[in-house]
Design a protein around this motif. Structure first.
Motif: not given
Length: 270
Positions: A15-17, A20-23, A28-29
């Motif tokens: 869930w954290l991975a 973190a990827a979404l964050a 970047l967006f």
């Protein structure tokens, strides 16, 4: 049946991975979009106020909460009843209602009481008259959050103190330690391990509840978002950025508190 080796291993925090990827993708967006970058720059101006309100209110609430908890554990029935009255009454009032009451009823009442008590000094020219507008909305909001959370935090302290074995306290009495020494040297160092997790949860909850100060016009994250959205009609973009900033703050704090809990647990086991 003995647990398998795979079940005893620490589970990988997928869930954290993913979070973190979404964050990172969101960051970047935001950096690549002029609109979202502008919204982020505007809303982020309220981070300092949000952090200030949270830290000050939590520190004051912890001090008051500890005092109320000690009153609740006192040998005096009067102090115990006063502490229980405070906790039950304050916990029964919603934070938002308490915020309005402190801001628009409590603050004027405090000003009137202060002027009445200091009237002789004001007449002699040593003090000026205190006006309601002299008490900033920021500090009214901080005091409301302090009072509201002190009742919850006092219960956390009370439960943690009561979790310490009475045999150790009796042994400390036999050694001649005073009440203050027993609390400082025996009770509190052991109680803090029980207190820390729920206390950390209250701190994270206070970060989120600090958004309520925006109803008073305090320039926190939520208020900056409300002002920008009202002027630009970019509600989706603005409140998406607002939610993103709060998530970064709360999830980051939760992870830091969990790391501290694990460290304390290892030290206790050693």
């Amino acid at each position: 049946m003995a647990p398998s080796s795979s079940s005893t291993k620490a589970e990988f925090p997928w869930w954290l991975a993913v979070a973190a990827a979404l964050a990172l993708a969101a960051a970047l967006f935001i950096a690549a979009s002029d609109l979202y970058a502008q919204v982020f720059a505007t809303v982020a101006k309220g981070i300092g106020v949000t952090v200030f309100v949270t830290v000050v209110a939590f520190a004051l609430a912890s001090i008051i909460g500890l005092g109320i908890a000690l009153m609740g554990l006192s040998a005096s029935p009067w102090l115990r009843q006063i502490a229980r009255f405070y906790v039950e009454i304050i916990r029964g009032v919603p934070i938002l209602v308490l915020l309005f009451w402190i801001a628009f009823a409590g603050a004027p009442g405090f000003v009137a009481a202060w002027n009445a008590l200091t009237a002789p000094l004001q007449s002699a020219g040593y003090l000026g008259e205190l006006l309601v507008r002299d008490v900033s909305l920021l500090w009214r909001a901080i005091m409301a959050l302090t009072i509201g959370y002190s009742a919850f935090i006092s219960e956390v302290f009370r439960a943690g103190i009561q979790s310490v074995e009475k045999g150790q306290i009796e042994a400390a009495k036999a050694l001649g330690l005073s009440r203050a020494q027993r609390f400082r040297l025996i009770v509190f160092p052991q109680a803090i391990r029980t207190i820390l997790p729920p206390l950390g949860n209250d701190f994270v909850a206070l970060v989120k509840d600090s958004s309520l100060v925006s109803v008073l016009g305090v320039a926190d994250i939520t208020q900056m978002g409300k002002v920008y959205a009202a002027g630009s009609f970019r509600f989706f973009e603005t409140y998406s950025i607002t939610a993103y900033i709060y998530l970064i703050l709360t999830v980051g704090l939760s992870l830091a508190l969990r790391a501290l809990e694990r460290r304390l647990r290892r030290q206790h086991q050693e």
